[in-house]
Design a protein around this motif. Sequence first.
Motif, PDB file in Angstrom:
ATOM      1  N   THR A   2       0.838  -1.184   0.000  1.00  0.00           N
ATOM      2  CA  THR A   2       0.000   0.000   0.000  1.00  0.00           C
ATOM      3  C   THR A   2       0.882   1.246   0.000  1.00  0.00           C
ATOM      4  OG1 THR A   2      -1.661  -1.182   1.281  1.00  0.00           O
ATOM      5  CG2 THR A   2      -1.817   1.216   1.252  1.00  0.00           C
ATOM      6  N   PRO A   3       0.632   2.176  -0.943  1.00  0.00           N
ATOM      7  CA  PRO A   3       1.444   3.397  -0.945  1.00  0.00           C
ATOM      8  C   PRO A   3       1.215   4.215   0.324  1.00  0.00           C
ATOM      9  CG  PRO A   3      -0.193   3.436  -2.715  1.00  0.00           C
ATOM     10  CD  PRO A   3      -0.358   2.156  -1.976  1.00  0.00           C
ATOM     11  N   LYS A   4       2.264   4.894   0.770  1.00  0.00           N
ATOM     12  CA  LYS A   4       2.186   5.731   1.959  1.00  0.00           C
ATOM     13  C   LYS A   4       2.455   7.182   1.557  1.00  0.00           C
ATOM     14  CE  LYS A   4       3.482   2.203   5.250  1.00  0.00           C
ATOM     15  NZ  LYS A   4       4.317   1.845   6.374  1.00  0.00           N
ATOM     16  N   SER A   5       1.777   8.094   2.207  1.00  0.00           N
ATOM     17  CA  SER A   5       1.916   9.510   1.923  1.00  0.00           C
ATOM     18  C   SER A   5       3.175  10.082   2.572  1.00  0.00           C
ATOM     19  CB  SER A   5       0.682  10.244   2.447  1.00  0.00           C
ATOM     20  OG  SER A   5       0.891  11.628   2.413  1.00  0.00           O
ATOM     21  N   LEU A   6       3.958  10.835   1.813  1.00  0.00           N
ATOM     22  CA  LEU A   6       5.146  11.482   2.369  1.00  0.00           C
ATOM     23  C   LEU A   6       4.783  12.500   3.444  1.00  0.00           C
ATOM     24  CD1 LEU A   6       7.494  12.203  -0.665  1.00  0.00           C
ATOM     25  CD2 LEU A   6       7.963  10.763   1.299  1.00  0.00           C
ATOM     26  N   THR A   8       2.813  12.010   5.842  1.00  0.00           N
ATOM     27  CA  THR A   8       2.683  11.286   7.109  1.00  0.00           C
ATOM     28  C   THR A   8       3.902  10.412   7.382  1.00  0.00           C
ATOM     29  OG1 THR A   8       0.286  11.213   6.832  1.00  0.00           O
ATOM     30  CG2 THR A   8       1.238   9.691   8.432  1.00  0.00           C
ATOM     31  N   TYR A   9       4.377   9.740   6.360  1.00  0.00           N
ATOM     32  CA  TYR A   9       5.494   8.797   6.493  1.00  0.00           C
ATOM     33  C   TYR A   9       6.678   9.265   5.651  1.00  0.00           C
ATOM     34  CZ  TYR A   9       1.788   5.793   8.240  1.00  0.00           C
ATOM     35  OH  TYR A   9       0.740   5.272   8.948  1.00  0.00           O
ATOM     36  N   PRO A  10       7.551  10.100   6.204  1.00  0.00           N
ATOM     37  CA  PRO A  10       8.703  10.553   5.425  1.00  0.00           C
ATOM     38  C   PRO A  10       9.667   9.408   5.151  1.00  0.00           C
ATOM     39  CG  PRO A  10       8.838  11.353   7.677  1.00  0.00           C
ATOM     40  CD  PRO A  10       7.534  10.643   7.546  1.00  0.00           C
ATOM     41  N   ILE A  11      10.635   9.684   4.312  1.00  0.00           N
ATOM     42  CA  ILE A  11      11.645   8.690   3.938  1.00  0.00           C
ATOM     43  C   ILE A  11      13.016   9.222   4.319  1.00  0.00           C
ATOM     44  CG2 ILE A  11      12.750   7.532   1.981  1.00  0.00           C
ATOM     45  CD1 ILE A  11      10.027   7.583   0.595  1.00  0.00           C
ATOM     46  N   HIS A  12      13.817   8.359   4.898  1.00  0.00           N
ATOM     47  CA  HIS A  12      15.210   8.700   5.201  1.00  0.00           C
ATOM     48  C   HIS A  12      16.069   8.161   4.074  1.00  0.00           C
ATOM     49  CE1 HIS A  12      18.944   9.337   7.339  1.00  0.00           C
ATOM     50  NE2 HIS A  12      19.263   8.084   7.100  1.00  0.00           N
ATOM     51  N   LEU A  13      16.855   9.049   3.454  1.00  0.00           N
ATOM     52  CA  LEU A  13      17.832   8.625   2.456  1.00  0.00           C
ATOM     53  C   LEU A  13      19.141   8.432   3.197  1.00  0.00           C
ATOM     54  CD1 LEU A  13      16.946  11.021  -0.492  1.00  0.00           C
ATOM     55  CD2 LEU A  13      16.093   8.710  -0.029  1.00  0.00           C
ATOM     56  N   VAL A  20      14.657   4.502   3.480  1.00  0.00           N
ATOM     57  CA  VAL A  20      14.016   3.833   4.607  1.00  0.00           C
ATOM     58  C   VAL A  20      12.754   4.599   5.000  1.00  0.00           C
ATOM     59  CG1 VAL A  20      14.347   2.994   6.961  1.00  0.00           C
ATOM     60  CG2 VAL A  20      16.310   3.154   5.416  1.00  0.00           C
ATOM     61  N   THR A  21      11.586   3.984   4.824  1.00  0.00           N
ATOM     62  CA  THR A  21      10.343   4.610   5.243  1.00  0.00           C
ATOM     63  C   THR A  21      10.342   4.760   6.756  1.00  0.00           C
ATOM     64  OG1 THR A  21       9.161   3.609   3.401  1.00  0.00           O
ATOM     65  CG2 THR A  21       7.821   4.437   5.209  1.00  0.00           C
ATOM     66  N   GLN A  22       9.915   5.923   7.226  1.00  0.00           N
ATOM     67  CA  GLN A  22       9.897   6.225   8.649  1.00  0.00           C
ATOM     68  C   GLN A  22       8.503   6.012   9.231  1.00  0.00           C
ATOM     69  OE1 GLN A  22      12.964   7.203  10.295  1.00  0.00           O
ATOM     70  NE2 GLN A  22      13.349   6.180   8.355  1.00  0.00           N
ATOM     71  N   PRO A  23       8.427   5.834  10.540  1.00  0.00           N
ATOM     72  CA  PRO A  23       7.113   5.782  11.184  1.00  0.00           C
ATOM     73  C   PRO A  23       6.406   7.123  10.992  1.00  0.00           C
ATOM     74  CG  PRO A  23       8.860   5.150  12.720  1.00  0.00           C
ATOM     75  CD  PRO A  23       9.519   5.661  11.491  1.00  0.00           C
ATOM     76  N   ALA A  24       5.110   7.138  11.195  1.00  0.00           N
ATOM     77  CA  ALA A  24       4.347   8.383  11.080  1.00  0.00           C
ATOM     78  C   ALA A  24       4.982   9.444  11.972  1.00  0.00           C
ATOM     79  CB  ALA A  24       2.902   8.157  11.477  1.00  0.00           C
ATOM     80  N   MET A  25       5.153  10.646  11.410  1.00  0.00           N
ATOM     81  CA  MET A  25       5.759  11.741  12.170  1.00  0.00           C
ATOM     82  C   MET A  25       4.768  12.887  12.301  1.00  0.00           C
ATOM     83  SD  MET A  25       9.716  11.820  10.829  1.00  0.00           S
ATOM     84  CE  MET A  25      10.254  13.058  12.003  1.00  0.00           C
TER      85      MET A  25
END
Length: 57
Positions: A2-6, A8-13, A20-25
């Motif tokens: 399931t796609p996640k919204s940036l 809510t769920y940012p990505i760590h490069l 790496v998808t992050q937990p909801a922030m």
Amino acid sequence: MTPKSLSTYPIHLARGGKAVTQPAMTSDPASYAAYDARHGGDGADGRLVSAYRFSSN
């Protein structure tokens, strides 16, 4: 998957080109402190990618 919204769920490069998808922030400083605890070791090589929504100009 399931796609996640940036927004809510940012990505760590990370080092080595990993994404790496992050937990909801939230805007709570504790969210950013937890992020730093997870990835602070990447130093200047790490990046946080996110999106923000604004309700007005």
